[in-house]
Design a protein around this motif. Structure first.
Motif, PDB file in Angstrom:
ATOM      1  N   GLN A   1       0.764  -1.252   0.071  1.00  0.00           N
ATOM      2  CA  GLN A   1       0.007  -0.111   0.094  1.00  0.00           C
ATOM      3  C   GLN A   1       0.876   1.122   0.101  1.00  0.00           C
ATOM      4  O   GLN A   1       0.612   1.992  -0.888  1.00  0.00           O
ATOM      5  CB  GLN A   1      -0.893   0.024   1.120  1.00  0.00           C
ATOM      6  N   ARG A   2       1.857   1.355   0.687  1.00  0.00           N
ATOM      7  CA  ARG A   2       2.850   2.365   0.706  1.00  0.00           C
ATOM      8  C   ARG A   2       3.487   2.747  -0.488  1.00  0.00           C
ATOM      9  O   ARG A   2       3.823   3.730  -0.840  1.00  0.00           O
ATOM     10  CB  ARG A   2       3.799   2.204   2.078  1.00  0.00           C
ATOM     11  N   TRP A   3       3.878   1.391  -1.058  1.00  0.00           N
ATOM     12  CA  TRP A   3       4.533   1.693  -2.436  1.00  0.00           C
ATOM     13  C   TRP A   3       3.699   2.154  -3.329  1.00  0.00           C
ATOM     14  O   TRP A   3       4.024   3.048  -4.286  1.00  0.00           O
ATOM     15  CB  TRP A   3       5.032   0.107  -2.721  1.00  0.00           C
ATOM     16  N   SER A   4       2.608   1.725  -3.445  1.00  0.00           N
ATOM     17  CA  SER A   4       1.648   2.219  -4.421  1.00  0.00           C
ATOM     18  C   SER A   4       1.434   3.830  -4.367  1.00  0.00           C
ATOM     19  O   SER A   4       0.976   4.379  -5.287  1.00  0.00           O
ATOM     20  CB  SER A   4       0.050   1.707  -4.249  1.00  0.00           C
ATOM     21  N   GLN A   5       1.527   4.361  -3.134  1.00  0.00           N
ATOM     22  CA  GLN A   5       1.537   5.710  -3.000  1.00  0.00           C
ATOM     23  C   GLN A   5       2.773   6.513  -3.432  1.00  0.00           C
ATOM     24  O   GLN A   5       2.640   7.618  -3.938  1.00  0.00           O
ATOM     25  CB  GLN A   5       1.345   6.057  -1.523  1.00  0.00           C
ATOM     26  N   GLN A   6       3.782   5.929  -3.326  1.00  0.00           N
ATOM     27  CA  GLN A   6       4.893   6.428  -3.552  1.00  0.00           C
ATOM     28  C   GLN A   6       5.555   5.964  -4.954  1.00  0.00           C
ATOM     29  O   GLN A   6       6.655   6.497  -5.461  1.00  0.00           O
ATOM     30  CB  GLN A   6       6.143   6.090  -2.623  1.00  0.00           C
ATOM     31  N   GLU A   7       4.938   5.236  -5.682  1.00  0.00           N
ATOM     32  CA  GLU A   7       5.566   4.349  -6.660  1.00  0.00           C
ATOM     33  C   GLU A   7       5.804   5.302  -8.089  1.00  0.00           C
ATOM     34  O   GLU A   7       6.803   5.412  -8.736  1.00  0.00           O
ATOM     35  CB  GLU A   7       4.676   3.442  -7.516  1.00  0.00           C
TER      36      GLU A   7
ATOM     37  N   GLN B   1       6.508   8.462  -8.281  1.00  0.00           N
ATOM     38  CA  GLN B   1       7.661   9.556  -7.856  1.00  0.00           C
ATOM     39  C   GLN B   1       9.108   8.522  -7.954  1.00  0.00           C
ATOM     40  O   GLN B   1       9.776   9.183  -8.878  1.00  0.00           O
ATOM     41  CB  GLN B   1       7.608  10.018  -6.648  1.00  0.00           C
ATOM     42  N   ILE B   2       9.036   7.522  -7.150  1.00  0.00           N
ATOM     43  CA  ILE B   2      10.602   6.780  -7.353  1.00  0.00           C
ATOM     44  C   ILE B   2      10.723   5.980  -8.554  1.00  0.00           C
ATOM     45  O   ILE B   2      11.863   6.169  -9.015  1.00  0.00           O
ATOM     46  CB  ILE B   2      10.355   5.735  -5.880  1.00  0.00           C
ATOM     47  N   SER B   3       9.608   5.435  -9.178  1.00  0.00           N
ATOM     48  CA  SER B   3      10.017   4.691 -10.297  1.00  0.00           C
ATOM     49  C   SER B   3       9.941   5.333 -11.805  1.00  0.00           C
ATOM     50  O   SER B   3       9.708   4.676 -12.775  1.00  0.00           O
ATOM     51  CB  SER B   3       9.000   3.365 -10.314  1.00  0.00           C
ATOM     52  N   ARG B   4       9.922   6.676 -11.662  1.00  0.00           N
ATOM     53  CA  ARG B   4       9.751   7.416 -12.898  1.00  0.00           C
ATOM     54  C   ARG B   4      10.953   7.061 -13.827  1.00  0.00           C
ATOM     55  O   ARG B   4      10.756   6.983 -15.047  1.00  0.00           O
ATOM     56  CB  ARG B   4       9.817   8.890 -12.397  1.00  0.00           C
ATOM     57  N   HIS B   5      12.236   6.865 -13.290  1.00  0.00           N
ATOM     58  CA  HIS B   5      13.271   6.636 -14.397  1.00  0.00           C
ATOM     59  C   HIS B   5      13.537   4.970 -14.366  1.00  0.00           C
ATOM     60  O   HIS B   5      14.623   4.751 -15.009  1.00  0.00           O
ATOM     61  CB  HIS B   5      14.563   7.617 -13.812  1.00  0.00           C
ATOM     62  N   VAL B   6      12.870   4.229 -13.746  1.00  0.00           N
ATOM     63  CA  VAL B   6      13.198   2.699 -13.735  1.00  0.00           C
ATOM     64  C   VAL B   6      12.333   2.130 -15.139  1.00  0.00           C
ATOM     65  O   VAL B   6      11.257   2.492 -15.289  1.00  0.00           O
ATOM     66  CB  VAL B   6      12.447   2.130 -12.441  1.00  0.00           C
TER      67      VAL B   6
END
Length: 918
Positions: free
Chosen positions: A872-878, A880-885
């Protein structure tokens, strides 16, 4: 190549004459005469071989070279046949040896007299950039490695085409659509399709995706099975055994339809030739009206348009490169090691002419520029290349003939010692992924690798391998963690040139059977895609056989192999469903290489003890669990590979006292008898790769004593007898081999061994069930050359902190089964080169690792079996963090009550360690 064959035979004769082999009266003198004649003839051959490859030279030269090669092979057969009969007296056929040798001697005298009419002179021409000139450099320190394996995105003009195709895939109509990439051979269709297939937008858009190579001759059943494998791999799911055993197309089609249901899929069919191909596939790939897409590459536009009856079709034609882009590509490749990729002024005019003759085809440009990249940058050398292209290349089909002409020129320019090695790729089926180590060991076994001072034959073979990549004749398929190619392929048009040359030289032949084929080629490949017997034939005997038949081999075929081909030096059954070796295996006294990897063979016949020339025995992922005691008396054995998983090994009876030349011993099973370690392994001082399992705590000290003597050791695996309970005690006063590059320890550790911090050359480390705490991370992050780290149920700390400046070269990090971890921190400046991060299961980790945004080189991020809170926390931050992944995956949710699923995942990831160590 004839010169290589003669050199090999001269060496064999010298060996025979100096060994204590009982030679019949008169035979020794005749062999000495033959050796002398061959040494004289060898002086003519380099120039003859070079002239034979050039256009305009008469057929007489080629015929003469072929005759010399034939006689060289023939005398080698006579020598080995003689040794075979000496070993099995009484044999009255030995009396005919002397007359055969006299006949060969007479033939050689006639050839020598004819050769003098051509005024040949000894020459080193054509041996430029020979890998032998780099002897002693070693593969890992090859100066070109950093530039060799850059992706083919270097192909100019590909970005706009890629983006256009991606837009067709991820947008537009909801009905199923077929995009056909059409163009002539060598224009870059597969390269473009691969760039599209690997793009993160495409991966994220489709639930299932699969890449299927079709080619000229395809097996519909195997294609359907390959498609299913791709779908399961896309979801990181194990491939069911029931599908492996399915033989009926309708069963496989049903599995595909059930798997896809309403999911959106993307399938690539690469290299489609047949007009009716789509009719074989469309029943499996239903149109769910959800935007599913199919991409096909083909040279035949009619094959692309055949789909129109049932699907929307978009034809995307690729034309040859315009002059500007062709020139850019040529300069990037031809001058990649000098001149900063710029063409020197004095070579511009000639270079433009070479590019013009390539017709804008990337394959031709890459091939000819690869040839030029290893040549002297001079007008004279450039003129030779233009002269070699000739004027006939523009007849008939200007594109295909041009590529063939250029590839033939690249082959002719190879140093002598590389020609036979290059042609040996013809033994493998079209579009086959070829393991680097496999091809090199086959070269060595068949005498195609020359000895170099200070190097093993395998190291010299790796130099050969790199040289062929330098010249763009071999394409890198998969690169390992160390930056070294693991597998390669040859383009289908390159393979056509190889097979054409092989047939001309009676060197290699691909057949569907060996029941009637004898005396047709030096090397025989048996495949269900094999052809009829070739027009040419040879008087010499077949020396190597490879079998690629996926169906259960007929026992008659196996019997023929062991009955007819008694002078075999290599025999390769890898991936074949063979389940038995006859006792006649022991008759192959000259066998040096035996590959039974991934077969159903359970037991080796005791007659294997007769194979005193055996150098390489590969039993990995076969059903063999124990070696007969006779194996311990193999004086020439260098590679013994046998394991079926990360903690399984082979039981060996007998002593190791005659196995002092072993370079590879991976993996063996420890017995209760301590003498096995204390005395049995003491002779293994030349070992470079070593694996041992079933180790008890009290045996650790004995093992350390053995390891200290393995001063050349590069790869090491050690697993305790019950790795989830038993302590792995390797902490005694131990000086580890300083060249160690790969290490896998499985078992309970009281603490991280101190000696690990001394492994400055270590690039790959796997630790399993090791009970590590936070202080261990501080030690590991200081290792200066570590590129890959796997912690598998190996860390018991609650906190993991990657400090700034730590793990400066790490590219791959896998953290699985961290049961107590509840916090992970990544500082700015830590893990600066990390490309791939996989985490989970971590049942206590609820917060997303702090500092993920600092991993600026990260391409792949994967979480497996994480908690609901974490997901759940990952879905909220994904976002932002995985933009360049490039790729992000999530695999399952952790359920403490679902132990079976987690255990199945664990076994799938680590149970069969094919991709983890080696």
């Amino acid at each position: 190549m004839a010169e290589s064959a003669v050199s090999l035979v001269v060496d064999r004769l010298l060996s025979l004459l100096t060994q204590e082999v009982k030679l019949l009266e008169g035979v020794r003198d005749e062999l000495v005469d033959v050796k002398d004649e061959l040494e004289v003839i060898r002086a003519f051959l380099k120039d003859a071989d070079s002239k034979a490859e050039k256009e305009g030279i008469g057929e007489g030269v080629k015929a003469l070279v072929n005759q010399i090669r034939e006689e060289a092979h023939r005398i080698e057969d006579v020598i080995d046949d003689y040794v075979l009969h000496v070993a099995t007296p009484p044999d009255y056929r030995r009396l005919g040896i002397a007359s055969q040798i006299k006949d060969i001697k007479s033939s050689l005298l006639k050839i020598k007299n004819r050769s003098q009419t051509f005024n040949f002179i000894s020459s080193n021409e054509g041996a430029s950039c020979s890998s032998s000139s780099n002897a002693g450099r070693g593969l890992m320190h090859h100066p070109r490695l950093s530039s060799l394996f850059c992706e083919e995105a270097e192909l100019v003009g590909i970005d706009s085409r890629r983006d256009e195709l991606i837009s067709y895939l991820v947008s537009g109509v909801s009905q199923r659509k077929v995009i056909a990439v059409v163009g002539v051979g060598g224009v870059g269709k597969t390269t473009l399709a691969k760039k599209v297939y690997d793009n993160h937008r495409v991966i994220e858009h489709f639930s299932y995706h699969a890449w299927i190579t079709v080619s000229h001759s395809y097996d519909k059943t195997e294609l359907l099975r390959s498609m299913l494998k791709g779908f399961y791999k896309a979801k990181n799911e194990p491939f069911p055994d029931k599908i492996v055993k399915m033989e009926k197309d309708e069963e496989l089609i049903g599995e595909i339809r059930e798997k896809l249901r309403q999911e959106r899929y993307f399938v690539v069919f690469d290299d489609v030739w047949e007009i009716g191909f789509w009719g074989n596939m469309e029943l499996a790939l239903l149109d769910h009206d959800n935007g599913s897409r199919i991409l096909a590459t083909t040279r035949n536009e009619a094959a692309a348009r055949f789909c129109k009856g049932s699907s929307s079709v978009h034809v995307h034609r690729i034309d040859p490169l315009p002059q500007k882009e062709a020139w850019e590509l040529f300069c990037k490749k031809a001058f990649r090691f000098q001149s900063q990729g710029q063409c020197p002024k004095d070579l511009e005019e000639l270079s433009h002419e070479i590019v013009r003759r390539c017709g804008g085809l990337p394959l031709a440009i890459v091939a000819v520029s690869g040839l030029l990249a290893v040549k002297e940058k001079s007008v004279q050398e450039w003129k030779k290349v233009i002269g070699g292209l000739g004027g006939s290349a523009m007849t008939s089909d200007p594109y295909i003939n041009n590529v063939t002409s250029i590839l033939s020129l690249s082959y002719g320019d190879l140093p002598y010692h590389l020609k036979s090695c290059f042609l040996y790729f013809g033994m493998f089926p079209e579009d086959f992924s070829i393991k680097r180590r496999r091809i090199i060991q086959l070269w060595v076994a068949n005498g195609l690798v020359e000895e170099q001072p200070g190097m093993t034959l395998e190291e010299v073979g790796e130099e050969y391998f790199i040289e062929l990549i330098c010249r763009s004749l071999v394409q890198v398929d998969e690169v390992g963690v160390k930056g070294v190619p693991k597998t390669c392929r040859v383009h289908d048009m390159v393979l056509e040139v190889i097979l054409s040359k092989s047939e001309e030289l009676s060197l290699c032949h691909v057949s569907s059977s060996c029941l009637t084929f004898e005396g047709i080629a030096r090397h025989l490949s048996i495949s269900n895609r094999g052809s009829n017997p070739p027009k040419s034939s040879t008087r010499s005997q077949t020396r190597s056989i490879m079998v690629f038949d996926k169906a259960m081999l007929q026992k008659a075929t196996v019997r023929v192999i062991f009955a007819k081909f008694k002078l075999l030096t290599s025999l390769d059954f890898e991936d074949c469903p063979i389940d038995h070796l006859p006792k006649e295996l022991g008759n192959l006294l000259h066998l040096r290489y035996l590959n039974l990897r991934n077969t159903d063979v359970e037991e080796l016949p005791r007659s294997i003890g007769k194979l005193h020339n055996l150098e390489s025995l590969d039993l990995r992922f076969s059903l063999v669990k124990e070696l007969p005691v006779e194996i311990s008396d193999f004086p020439k054995l260098k590679h013994l590979l046998a394991h079926g998983g990360y903690a399984t090994g082979l039981k060996i009876k007998g002593s190791f006292k005659h196995l002092e030349f072993l370079q590879t011993l991976f993996t063996i099973k420890v017995e209760d008898d301590v003498s096995f370690l204390n005395d049995g392994l003491q002779v293994l001082t030349k070992t470079r790769k070593f694996g041992i399992c079933n180790l008890k705590r009290e045996q650790g000290g004995y093992l350390c004593t053995v390891l200290e003597k393995m001063t050349s050791l590069q790869s090491l695996l050690v697993y305790s007898v019950n790795h989830q309970v038993e302590i792995l005690d390797l902490e005694s006063e131990f000086s580890p081999p300083i060249q160690l590059q790969s290490l896998w320890l499985g078992g309970q550790l009281d603490r991280l061994p101190n000696w690990i911090s001394k492994l400055h050359n270590l690039s790959k480390l796997i630790l399993s069930y090791s009970n590590l705490m936070e202080d261990s991370v501080e030690v590991l992050q200081a290792l200066p050359n570590l590129k890959s780290l796997v912690l598998f149920w190996a860390y018991n700390g609650e906190r993991m902190h990657f400090e700034g400046g730590g793990f400066q070269k790490l590219k791959y990090l896998y953290l699985a089964g961290l049961d107590y971890l509840n916090e992970m921190l990544i500082d700015e400046g830590a893990l600066p080169l990390l490309e791939r991060l996989q985490i989970g299961p971590c049942p206590m980790l609820e917060e997303v690792p702090s500092g993920l945004q600092n991993l600026r080189c990260l391409e792949v991020l994967s979480f497996a079996w994480m908690t609901n809170e974490f997901n759940q926390r990952w879905s909220q931050q994904e976002s932002q963090i995985s933009r360049h992944v490039r790729i992000h995956r999530s695999d399952g949710t952790y359920d403490p009550d679902d132990k079976a699923s987690i255990r199945a995942w664990e076994e799938r990831k680590f149970g069969a360690s094919k991709h983890w160590f080696g």
